[in-house]
Design a protein around this motif. Structure first.
Motif, short mmCIF file in Angstrom:
data_model
loop_
_atom_site.label_atom_id
_atom_site.label_comp_id
_atom_site.label_asym_id
_atom_site.label_seq_id
_atom_site.Cartn_x
_atom_site.Cartn_y
_atom_site.Cartn_z
N ASN A 1 0.83 -1.19 0.00
CA ASN A 1 0.00 0.00 0.00
C ASN A 1 0.87 1.25 0.00
OD1 ASN A 1 -2.26 1.53 0.07
ND2 ASN A 1 -2.79 1.09 2.20
N THR A 2 0.52 2.21 -0.86
CA THR A 2 1.21 3.50 -0.84
C THR A 2 0.16 4.59 -0.69
OG1 THR A 2 1.14 3.50 -3.24
CG2 THR A 2 3.21 2.85 -2.22
N VAL A 3 0.49 5.60 0.09
CA VAL A 3 -0.51 6.61 0.45
C VAL A 3 0.13 7.99 0.43
CG1 VAL A 3 -2.21 7.28 2.18
CG2 VAL A 3 -1.46 4.91 2.06
N ILE A 4 -0.62 8.99 -0.07
CA ILE A 4 -0.17 10.37 0.12
C ILE A 4 -1.03 11.00 1.21
CG2 ILE A 4 0.12 12.66 -0.91
CD1 ILE A 4 0.28 11.44 -3.60
N LEU A 5 -0.40 11.64 2.16
CA LEU A 5 -1.11 12.41 3.18
C LEU A 5 -0.78 13.87 2.93
CD1 LEU A 5 -0.21 10.23 6.29
CD2 LEU A 5 -2.31 10.15 4.95
N SER A 6 -1.79 14.66 2.54
CA SER A 6 -1.46 16.02 2.14
C SER A 6 -2.48 17.03 2.65
CB SER A 6 -1.38 16.10 0.62
OG SER A 6 -1.21 17.44 0.23
N GLY A 7 -2.03 18.23 2.85
CA GLY A 7 -2.93 19.31 3.24
C GLY A 7 -3.46 20.04 2.02
N ASP A 8 -2.98 19.65 0.85
CA ASP A 8 -3.33 20.35 -0.38
C ASP A 8 -4.73 19.97 -0.86
OD1 ASP A 8 -3.08 21.98 -2.51
OD2 ASP A 8 -1.49 20.83 -3.51
N GLU B 1 -5.07 15.83 11.56
CA GLU B 1 -5.73 14.77 10.78
C GLU B 1 -4.70 13.87 10.09
OE1 GLU B 1 -9.90 16.87 9.43
OE2 GLU B 1 -8.05 17.46 8.43
N LYS B 2 -3.61 14.49 9.65
CA LYS B 2 -2.54 13.75 9.02
C LYS B 2 -2.03 12.68 9.98
CE LYS B 2 0.97 15.66 5.96
NZ LYS B 2 1.99 16.69 5.82
N TYR B 3 -1.81 13.09 11.21
CA TYR B 3 -1.29 12.20 12.24
C TYR B 3 -2.28 11.07 12.52
CZ TYR B 3 0.83 10.90 16.71
OH TYR B 3 1.42 10.22 17.73
N ASN C 1 -5.36 18.52 -6.82
CA ASN C 1 -3.90 18.42 -6.96
C ASN C 1 -3.38 17.08 -6.51
OD1 ASN C 1 -3.68 20.99 -7.87
ND2 ASN C 1 -3.21 21.87 -5.85
N VAL C 2 -3.87 16.66 -5.32
CA VAL C 2 -3.36 15.43 -4.73
C VAL C 2 -3.74 14.23 -5.58
CG1 VAL C 2 -3.21 14.05 -2.64
CG2 VAL C 2 -3.55 16.50 -2.47
N SER C 3 -5.00 14.22 -6.10
CA SER C 3 -5.43 13.06 -6.88
C SER C 3 -4.64 12.98 -8.18
CB SER C 3 -6.93 13.13 -7.17
OG SER C 3 -7.19 14.12 -8.12
N ARG C 4 -4.35 14.15 -8.77
CA ARG C 4 -3.57 14.15 -10.01
C ARG C 4 -2.19 13.55 -9.76
NH1 ARG C 4 0.12 17.86 -11.64
NH2 ARG C 4 -0.53 19.28 -10.01
N ILE C 5 -1.58 13.96 -8.65
CA ILE C 5 -0.22 13.48 -8.35
C ILE C 5 -0.23 11.99 -8.04
CG2 ILE C 5 1.61 13.62 -6.61
CD1 ILE C 5 1.10 16.67 -6.68
N TYR D 1 -5.09 11.08 0.71
CA TYR D 1 -5.97 11.86 1.58
C TYR D 1 -5.58 13.31 1.40
CZ TYR D 1 -7.03 7.38 3.73
OH TYR D 1 -7.41 6.08 3.95
N SER D 2 -6.57 14.17 1.09
CA SER D 2 -6.23 15.57 0.83
C SER D 2 -6.86 16.47 1.89
CB SER D 2 -6.70 15.98 -0.55
OG SER D 2 -8.08 15.70 -0.67
N GLN D 3 -6.47 17.72 1.83
CA GLN D 3 -7.00 18.76 2.72
C GLN D 3 -6.96 18.35 4.19
OE1 GLN D 3 -10.36 19.28 0.14
NE2 GLN D 3 -9.96 21.47 -0.01
N LEU D 4 -5.87 17.71 4.59
CA LEU D 4 -5.74 17.29 5.97
C LEU D 4 -5.05 18.39 6.79
CD1 LEU D 4 -4.28 13.69 5.46
CD2 LEU D 4 -6.64 14.29 5.95
#
Lengths: 71, 618
Positions: free
Chosen positions: B457-464, B489-491, B468-472, B482-485
């Motif tokens: 499993n690979t995951v992006i945790l981002s505040g963006d 929430e990231k933690y 943007n996050v889904s494109r990346i 997971y975006s807009q964290l």
């Protein structure tokens, strides 16, 4: 206070562990760790560096007179 | 003369040669049944080979430490002589000496090769004092001094180049093979090597606080943090020796008592047990494997903060990433300029002038992209919206759609873009500038390699923002995002991931994510060797911002753990096997000596493989 010395000439990690526990028993020494591979000793002590060096050197030489202790 | 002779007799080579010669003589005379002479020769051989061992054995007794290796060997050798096995008693000592010599040489060599890798802190530096160049101790270089670095020299302190250009080899610090070009204004880390050109630079840190010294400190301390394998073997050896010695006593006494064997035969078996009981082969091989792994990884720009990190990295199932600065380069760039009714240059000029008052990363990148700017009047930075200011007497605004609305400017649909920054002048919309934070070029390949290593499993945790996050995620092949964290929430998301999987890595740049780095099974901080908080919170540090280093770290960790386990199984296995043979009277002293020092030498040689890294995927 934490003091580090180089300890050179130990034969094996087992001897290193034994020496460390002997040093630990000495008065004024709170803890002693010897890393056989890096040849480094870390001591926690209430003594100043000079006194600690003299004390530890004595223990080391009694353990094995080929050992070298460097500040 | 006597001193010289003594020194020669003390060298291991001479001792081995001489005692082997005497031993051979003893064998020959024994064969022709000239036993008195044979015994004398054996005795001499034993004394020459074993003098130091006997002395140490006596010291061991005085220390009340009867399980000392030297003592056990002495008892075995002398005991064998007493029960009439002269040649064997003699052979034990000679081969113990041979084995020890090899073992010491192997340890010395591995120490030296690791030290060579770590030889990244120069002792001296050239500095300018009153305009004159002088060579001083690196430790005496003060902040603000001008250091001079010539081709072939290693940088002694962290510094900023003031004059000159040169190619710099950063490989011993970062593991990156490609030299970097530096010039005035660029910073240099200690440990870099200037390959051509001469540089003048101002010291910004003392040598003891510079990058190379800190890397060295980290790596040295790392071998103090024991892995599971190391703790196991230390605990094992603590019980191993006493148990085998006790077994030896039983074997010596019990069978003759019941008439199952003669006393001399069973004592001989017991003596072989004593030889096998020495724990050193076990105790040395495992830490040395990790030591090698730590050193080998450091030379490739990956710092493991302890042996305990290896097995967790090796078995990673989930890898979570921070976005900005980790997956993306963290450097914003102008992607597109779309003017509405004015020229491109004019749009950029206005936008950059207004933004010149702000330090927001987006503002900085627009400023960088403009040819010329003018100082704006009555500039106001509106947090979360943008900046308003007067440029050439006209009221302008640069920011998001909400700002445009509040300024009374309408943005036509075809000008609304992803990552757009909008510009208006005198309530009239004049264009969009799109900004991108580019994905690192190696990201896709790096993620693919993780899957090949068995990462599930690979995951992006981002505040963006989500788009943007889904494109990346799509672009790099990352499974979940997971975006807009918020940072909290990231933690929390990370904690959920940790509870779902065996081992979770978190990769971040250490800015604002120290808690996550600390919480993950393994926190990897990358590209930020200067950041104390990141180094402190993480378990491993990657010196460059190259994502491919993550799979490399996993491969190195796996290899190191595999070697350590091989050594455990090998050393314990051989010892157990020869003990078993001995139990049935099938092992002799020779085999027993091999089980001790022979195994140690082989294990040390195996451990040294951990130093070398070859990229291989199954």
């Amino acid at each position: 206070m934490k003091i580090k010395f180089n300890i050179i000439g130990l034969d094996c990690p087992n001897c290193a562990a034994k020496l460390a526990s002997q040093i630990e028993e000495a008065e004024g020494i709170d803890s002693a760790k010897i890393n056989f591979l890096t040849e480094k000793m870390t001591v926690e002590t209430s003594l100043d560096e000079g006194a600690a060096y003299d004390l530890i050197l004595k223990i080391c030489l009694a353990f094995d007179d080929d050992l070298k202790l460097e500040k | 003369m006597r001193k010289k002779l003594k020194k020669i007799l003390k060298s291991d080579g001479i001792k081995i040669g001489l005692s082997l010669l005497l031993f051979a003589g003893g064998l020959i005379f024994g064969f022709v049944r000239f036993e008195a002479l044979s015994l004398v020769l054996y005795a001499f051989a034993l004394v020459i080979a074993g003098a130091d061992v006997f002395v140490d054995a006596v010291k061991g007794i005085l220390r009340l430490d009867p399980l000392d290796e030297k003592f056990l060997m002495s008892v075995a050798a002398i005991g064998a002589m007493i029960v009439g096995e002269w040649s064997e008693g003699c052979a034990v000592m000679i081969f113990y000496l041979v084995g020890e010599t090899f073992e010491h040489r192997a340890v010395r060599k591995s120490r030296a090769s690791i030290k060579a890798l770590m030889d990244i802190c120069p002792d001296e530096a050239s500095v300018l004092i009153d305009g004159k160049e002088e060579i001083i101790d690196a430790e005496d270089v003060e902040i603000g001094m001008t250091v001079v670095i010539r081709p072939g020299e290693r940088v002694a302190v962290d510094c900023t180049v003031t004059e000159g250009t040169a190619h710099v080899d950063t490989s011993s610090m970062t593991g990156e093979p490609i030299p970097v070009t530096v010039g005035a204004g660029d910073s240099l880390s200690s440990g870099f090597v200037v390959t051509d050109g001469q540089l003048f630079a101002t010291a910004v840190r003392k040598s003891t606080e510079s990058a190379a010294a800190r890397v060295l400190e980290l790596v040295t301390v790392a071998s103090d943090n024991k892995s599971r394998e190391e703790s196991f073997i230390t605990r094992f050896s603590r019980y191993y020796t006493p148990i085998v010695v006790a077994l030896a006593l039983v074997v010596a006494v019990v069978p003759p008592l019941f008439g199952l064997s003669t006393l001399s035969k069973s004592v001989y078996t017991a003596l072989t047990f004593l030889v096998i009981s020495c724990p050193c082969a076990l105790v040395i091989s495992v830490p040395l494997s990790f030591f090698g792994g730590i050193g080998g990884a450091a030379s490739r720009g990956i710092l493991f903060k302890g042996g305990n990190v290896f097995s967790k990295i090796a078995s990673a199932e989930t890898v979570a990433f921070d976005k900005t600065g980790t997956i993306t380069s963290g450097r914003f760039e102008i992607q597109d300029i779309i003017p509405a009714g004015i020229g491109t240059d004019e749009l950029l000029f206005i936008a950059a002038s207004v933004e010149s008052v702000s330090n927001h990363p987006v503002a900085v990148c627009i400023k960088k992209g403009a040819q010329n700017i003018t100082a704006p009047k009555e500039a106001k930075e509106l947090s979360g919206l943008g900046v308003t200011a007067e440029v050439e007497g006209q009221k302008c605004a640069v920011g998001n759609l909400a700002l445009m609305r509040s300024q009374g400017a309408t943005v036509p649909d075809e000008y609304i873009k992803e990552n757009g920054v909008y510009v208006c002048r005198s309530r009239e919309f004049i264009g969009t500038i799109t900004i991108s934070d580019s994905v690192k070029p190696e990201a896709g390949e790096a993620i693919k390699k993780l899957y090949r290593l068995g990462v599930k499993n690979t995951v992006i945790l981002s505040g963006d923002r989500e788009e943007n996050v889904s494109r990346i995620a799509k672009e790099t092949g990352i499974i979940k995002y997971y975006s807009q964290l918020s940072p909290e929430e990231k933690y929390e998301k990370l904690e959920a991931l940790i509870s779902e999987s065996k081992s979770t890595l978190y990769v971040g740049d250490g800015i604002n994510d120290a808690p996550s780095l600390a919480r993950a099974d393994v926190g990897i901080a990358m590209g930020n060797m200067g950041q104390d908080s990141a180094i402190e919170a993480s378990d491993a540090v990657i010196m460059t911002d190259n994502l491919l280093k993550i799979s490399e770290a996993m491969l190195i960790a796996r290899k190191t753990v595999r070697i350590a386990r091989e050594n455990i199984v090998f050393a314990i296995g051989i010892k157990a096997f020869i003990l078993l043979l001995g139990f049935f009277g099938l092992a002799n002293m020779w085999l027993a000596v091999f089980a001790d020092v022979g195994v140690a030498v082989l294990a040390v040689l195996n451990a040294m493989r951990a130093l070398k890294f070859t990229e291989k995927y199954k």
